[in-house]
Design a protein around this motif. Sequence first.
Motif, PDB file in Angstrom:
ATOM      1  N   UNK A  91       0.802  -1.226   0.000  1.00 53.96           N
ATOM      2  CA  UNK A  91       0.000   0.000   0.000  1.00 53.96           C
ATOM      3  C   UNK A  91       0.826   1.262   0.000  1.00 53.96           C
ATOM      4  N   UNK A  92       2.128   1.124   0.294  1.00 49.68           N
ATOM      5  CA  UNK A  92       3.022   2.279   0.201  1.00 49.68           C
ATOM      6  C   UNK A  92       3.274   2.610  -1.267  1.00 49.68           C
ATOM      7  N   UNK A  93       3.865   3.764  -1.494  1.00 45.06           N
ATOM      8  CA  UNK A  93       4.233   4.199  -2.842  1.00 45.06           C
ATOM      9  C   UNK A  93       5.732   4.453  -2.863  1.00 45.06           C
ATOM     10  N   UNK A  94       6.395   3.957  -3.896  1.00 45.66           N
ATOM     11  CA  UNK A  94       7.808   4.260  -4.101  1.00 45.66           C
ATOM     12  C   UNK A  94       7.915   5.281  -5.226  1.00 45.66           C
ATOM     13  N   UNK A  95       8.577   6.393  -4.942  1.00 46.04           N
ATOM     14  CA  UNK A  95       8.736   7.463  -5.926  1.00 46.04           C
ATOM     15  C   UNK A  95      10.203   7.590  -6.284  1.00 46.04           C
ATOM     16  N   UNK A  96      10.523   7.412  -7.565  1.00 47.20           N
ATOM     17  CA  UNK A  96      11.897   7.534  -8.030  1.00 47.20           C
ATOM     18  C   UNK A  96      12.309   9.000  -7.984  1.00 47.20           C
ATOM     19  N   UNK A 109      16.070   1.992  -0.746  1.00 49.91           N
ATOM     20  CA  UNK A 109      17.254   2.852  -0.666  1.00 49.91           C
ATOM     21  C   UNK A 109      16.943   4.304  -0.988  1.00 49.91           C
ATOM     22  N   UNK A 110      17.979   5.128  -0.942  1.00 50.44           N
ATOM     23  CA  UNK A 110      17.844   6.578  -1.107  1.00 50.44           C
ATOM     24  C   UNK A 110      17.370   6.968  -2.501  1.00 50.44           C
ATOM     25  N   UNK A 111      17.410   6.017  -3.435  1.00 54.06           N
ATOM     26  CA  UNK A 111      16.906   6.273  -4.789  1.00 54.06           C
ATOM     27  C   UNK A 111      15.445   6.698  -4.758  1.00 54.06           C
ATOM     28  N   UNK A 112      14.725   6.270  -3.732  1.00 51.57           N
ATOM     29  CA  UNK A 112      13.279   6.476  -3.654  1.00 51.57           C
ATOM     30  C   UNK A 112      12.879   7.370  -2.490  1.00 51.57           C
ATOM     31  N   UNK A 113      11.698   7.983  -2.640  1.00 53.13           N
ATOM     32  CA  UNK A 113      10.931   8.458  -1.499  1.00 53.13           C
ATOM     33  C   UNK A 113       9.946   7.346  -1.160  1.00 53.13           C
ATOM     34  N   UNK A 114       9.771   7.098   0.117  1.00 55.61           N
ATOM     35  CA  UNK A 114       8.761   6.143   0.576  1.00 55.61           C
ATOM     36  C   UNK A 114       7.549   6.965   0.997  1.00 55.61           C
ATOM     37  N   UNK A 115       6.445   6.775   0.298  1.00 55.42           N
ATOM     38  CA  UNK A 115       5.254   7.599   0.527  1.00 55.42           C
ATOM     39  C   UNK A 115       4.144   6.730   1.109  1.00 55.42           C
ATOM     40  N   UNK A 116       3.612   7.150   2.235  1.00 52.35           N
ATOM     41  CA  UNK A 116       2.511   6.413   2.882  1.00 52.35           C
ATOM     42  C   UNK A 116       1.306   7.357   2.998  1.00 52.35           C
ATOM     43  N   UNK A 117       0.290   7.143   2.156  1.00 51.26           N
ATOM     44  CA  UNK A 117      -0.882   8.027   2.169  1.00 51.26           C
ATOM     45  C   UNK A 117      -1.583   8.045   3.526  1.00 51.26           C
ATOM     46  N   UNK A 118      -2.153   9.200   3.838  1.00 55.04           N
ATOM     47  CA  UNK A 118      -2.899   9.345   5.084  1.00 55.04           C
ATOM     48  C   UNK A 118      -4.350   8.908   4.881  1.00 55.04           C
TER      49      UNK A 118
END
Length: 200
Positions: free
Chosen positions: A70-75, A96-105
């Motif tokens: 359910x998380x999102x990985x953003x390059x 890794x640092x290549x991505x932002x880890x995005x967890x919607x509220x």
Amino acid sequence: MTIKNVRMQDCADVRPGFSAKSAIVNDPEGTLQVIAAQHITKGEPYRYIEEHSLLISPPKFYEKYLVTTGDILFMSRGINNYAVLVESVPSPAIAPLTFFIIRPKQNVLSEYLVWCLNQEVVKAKLNEIRAGAGTPMIPSSAFREIFIPLPPLATQKRIAELGRLQQLEKKLLQQLTDATDQLHKTIGNSLLSNSIHYKG
């Protein structure tokens, strides 16, 4: 229908990925899975398979880099920035640092947020905030400040479904194109192999 324009940080938790001190190498005795850039396919949700196995020993404070379904990985690195939905991942796993880890509220659908981040209008905003000459990157502080439209949850679901169908259509069309190309090659090879060759 009310559509709000909200900052990314107001609709999701955005965290940079894990910064490794050296190249990440598989450790057969490791217990923590790393999701690497080569595991990700643009335009497709991420689904873990055995070939993705990349284990390390857990570093200190690794919990803030954890990735769950359910998380999102953003390059965030390079000039080709895009988002993918995490559909399946072993536990525990980090990015890794290549991505932002995005967890919607709450009341923010992951599939909608992925769709939104991959739209050309948002990409234009990302182009404006991208920084760095050697390895361009999207600064996390600026990323959290970008505005995105946030319609009601029911509308988010409809948009996300349309986005899923669009991606499926593109995939099927590509498969059809590839099959047609292969058919032409087969016919061509068959005709040429049976053609009459004249001696010079």
